[in-house]
Scaffold this active site. Structure first.
Site, PDB file in Angstrom:
ATOM      1  N   SER A   7      13.411  17.052   5.266  1.00  0.00           N
ATOM      2  CA  SER A   7      13.159  16.565   6.942  1.00  0.00           C
ATOM      3  C   SER A   7      13.976  15.565   7.172  1.00  0.00           C
ATOM      4  O   SER A   7      13.822  14.552   6.612  1.00  0.00           O
ATOM      5  CB  SER A   7      11.586  16.386   7.243  1.00  0.00           C
ATOM      6  OG  SER A   7      11.703  15.781   8.490  1.00  0.00           O
ATOM      7  N   HIS A  32      15.435  20.744   7.712  1.00  0.00           N
ATOM      8  CA  HIS A  32      14.490  20.763   8.496  1.00  0.00           C
ATOM      9  C   HIS A  32      14.557  19.485   9.720  1.00  0.00           C
ATOM     10  O   HIS A  32      14.633  18.477   9.392  1.00  0.00           O
ATOM     11  CB  HIS A  32      13.047  20.552   7.661  1.00  0.00           C
ATOM     12  CG  HIS A  32      11.793  20.886   8.663  1.00  0.00           C
ATOM     13  ND1 HIS A  32      11.383  22.035   8.954  1.00  0.00           N
ATOM     14  CD2 HIS A  32      10.905  19.845   9.236  1.00  0.00           C
ATOM     15  CE1 HIS A  32      10.222  22.029   9.807  1.00  0.00           C
ATOM     16  NE2 HIS A  32       9.870  20.825   9.916  1.00  0.00           N
ATOM     17  N   ASP A  34      13.087  18.003  12.838  1.00  0.00           N
ATOM     18  CA  ASP A  34      11.742  17.762  13.717  1.00  0.00           C
ATOM     19  C   ASP A  34      12.104  17.317  15.228  1.00  0.00           C
ATOM     20  O   ASP A  34      12.615  16.291  15.389  1.00  0.00           O
ATOM     21  CB  ASP A  34      10.646  16.852  13.158  1.00  0.00           C
ATOM     22  CG  ASP A  34      10.018  17.220  11.781  1.00  0.00           C
ATOM     23  OD1 ASP A  34       9.470  18.378  12.110  1.00  0.00           O
ATOM     24  OD2 ASP A  34      10.176  16.781  10.712  1.00  0.00           O
ATOM     25  N   MET A  36      10.422  16.122  18.396  1.00  0.00           N
ATOM     26  CA  MET A  36       9.328  15.580  19.119  1.00  0.00           C
ATOM     27  C   MET A  36       9.563  15.308  20.608  1.00  0.00           C
ATOM     28  O   MET A  36      10.459  14.618  20.696  1.00  0.00           O
ATOM     29  CB  MET A  36       8.733  14.652  18.349  1.00  0.00           C
ATOM     30  CG  MET A  36       8.384  15.251  16.800  1.00  0.00           C
ATOM     31  SD  MET A  36       7.717  13.518  15.926  1.00  0.00           S
ATOM     32  CE  MET A  36       7.690  14.239  14.312  1.00  0.00           C
ATOM     33  N   HIS A  65      12.091  22.443  14.314  1.00  0.00           N
ATOM     34  CA  HIS A  65      10.690  22.504  14.397  1.00  0.00           C
ATOM     35  C   HIS A  65      10.581  21.936  15.692  1.00  0.00           C
ATOM     36  O   HIS A  65      10.530  20.776  15.806  1.00  0.00           O
ATOM     37  CB  HIS A  65       9.973  21.732  13.338  1.00  0.00           C
ATOM     38  CG  HIS A  65       8.501  21.694  13.256  1.00  0.00           C
ATOM     39  ND1 HIS A  65       7.712  20.936  12.529  1.00  0.00           N
ATOM     40  CD2 HIS A  65       7.584  22.382  14.170  1.00  0.00           C
ATOM     41  CE1 HIS A  65       6.385  21.266  12.935  1.00  0.00           C
ATOM     42  NE2 HIS A  65       6.300  21.852  13.950  1.00  0.00           N
ATOM     43  N   MET A  67       7.908  20.571  18.321  1.00  0.00           N
ATOM     44  CA  MET A  67       6.882  19.898  18.450  1.00  0.00           C
ATOM     45  C   MET A  67       6.859  19.301  19.607  1.00  0.00           C
ATOM     46  O   MET A  67       6.614  18.161  20.024  1.00  0.00           O
ATOM     47  CB  MET A  67       6.574  18.953  17.407  1.00  0.00           C
ATOM     48  CG  MET A  67       6.085  19.506  16.063  1.00  0.00           C
ATOM     49  SD  MET A  67       5.849  18.136  14.783  1.00  0.00           S
ATOM     50  CE  MET A  67       7.671  17.720  14.385  1.00  0.00           C
ATOM     51  N   MET A 136       1.189  23.323   9.230  1.00  0.00           N
ATOM     52  CA  MET A 136       1.223  21.919   9.001  1.00  0.00           C
ATOM     53  C   MET A 136       0.065  21.368   8.183  1.00  0.00           C
ATOM     54  O   MET A 136      -1.079  21.882   8.096  1.00  0.00           O
ATOM     55  CB  MET A 136       1.011  21.412  10.290  1.00  0.00           C
ATOM     56  CG  MET A 136       1.967  21.587  11.449  1.00  0.00           C
ATOM     57  SD  MET A 136       3.898  20.978  10.877  1.00  0.00           S
ATOM     58  CE  MET A 136       3.434  19.320  10.615  1.00  0.00           C
ATOM     59  N   ASP A 174       4.621  21.789   5.612  1.00  0.00           N
ATOM     60  CA  ASP A 174       5.262  20.578   6.186  1.00  0.00           C
ATOM     61  C   ASP A 174       4.096  19.581   6.219  1.00  0.00           C
ATOM     62  O   ASP A 174       3.251  19.539   7.083  1.00  0.00           O
ATOM     63  CB  ASP A 174       5.682  20.800   7.602  1.00  0.00           C
ATOM     64  CG  ASP A 174       6.752  19.536   8.250  1.00  0.00           C
ATOM     65  OD1 ASP A 174       6.617  18.652   7.459  1.00  0.00           O
ATOM     66  OD2 ASP A 174       7.042  19.702   9.281  1.00  0.00           O
TER      67      ASP A 174
END
Length: 219
Positions: A7, A32, A34, A36, A65, A67, A136, A174
């Site tokens: 990540s 990966h 992330d 957000m 991913h 979020m 998660m 994750d």
């Protein structure tokens, strides 16, 4: 086959392109990413322009991913930016089936993510539409958190459901994965391992990725 997905949340953002290339050369199977928004989770990271910039430095699989709230509004931007797999959260998408179908029609792989407290029953009517399910193993929003041990049983139950339906779905985990717990989670059925701090804080990136893969099989 166990795949390791470092990540970039744990990387040095001042040299992000170099950090991505470093783990790819060291043996990472995918990257990966992330995303957000400061609403769905209490942090803000990156958006499509950064993903597009990183796409220029590697042809590695981008596991994006989301979020974020209302991911349906943004999936097209991440598709265009170069995402290969897009994970959307059950908890944040009011029209999950529609979002997954949009991703699938683009030729990208679909994934659904579940927070630790979200039951597997929330997947009941979308499992035939996904290529991967992300469990998660920490509450999302920050890197470096402690692994929630009860998620091992959640993964085990998910694997039973997938096998019982005769489906071929990857199980990704994750949060807080390291050498001490990776075997427990892979033995339960996970085959895609997100590792942020464990990889990026290691003195030898190639060695830690190799050790994670070895531990995933041997315990």
């Amino acid at each position: 086959m166990i795949r390791i997905a470092p990540s970039i949340l744990a990387s040095d953002f001042s040299k992000l392109g170099e950090e991505v290339k470093k783990v790819v050369v060291a043996g990472a199977d995918m990257i990966h990413i992330d995303v957000m928004d400061g609403h769905f989770v209490p942090n803000i990271t990156i958006g499509p322009p950064v993903v597009k910039s990183l796409r220029k430095v590697t042809d590695a699989v981008f596991d994006v991913h989301l979020m974020i709230e209302n991911p349906d509004k943004y999936v097209d931007s991440f598709i265009d930016a170069g995402a290969d797999i897009i994970s959307v959260h059950v908890e944040s998408d009011y029209h999950l089936n529609r979002t997954l179908n949009r991703i699938k029609k683009s030729g990208k792989k679909t994934a659904v993510a579940l927070n630790p407290s979200t039951p597997l029953s929330s997947l009941e009517w979308v499992m035939e539409d996904v290529d991967m399910i992300l469990i998660m193993t920490v509450n999302p929003g920050f890197g470096g958190q402690k692994f929630i041990g009860s998620m091992v049983e959640k993964v085990r139950q998910l694997k039973k459901i997938i096998d019982g339906r005769g489906l071929k779905i990857d199980i990704e985990v994750d949060g807080g994965i390291d050498l001490s717990n990776i075997y427990a989670i892979t033995e339960a059925g996970a085959n895609v391992i997100v590792a942020g701090s464990t990889v990026y804080n290691a003195a030898d990136t190639e060695q830690i990725i190799r050790q994670l893969k070895e531990k995933a099989f041997q315990g």
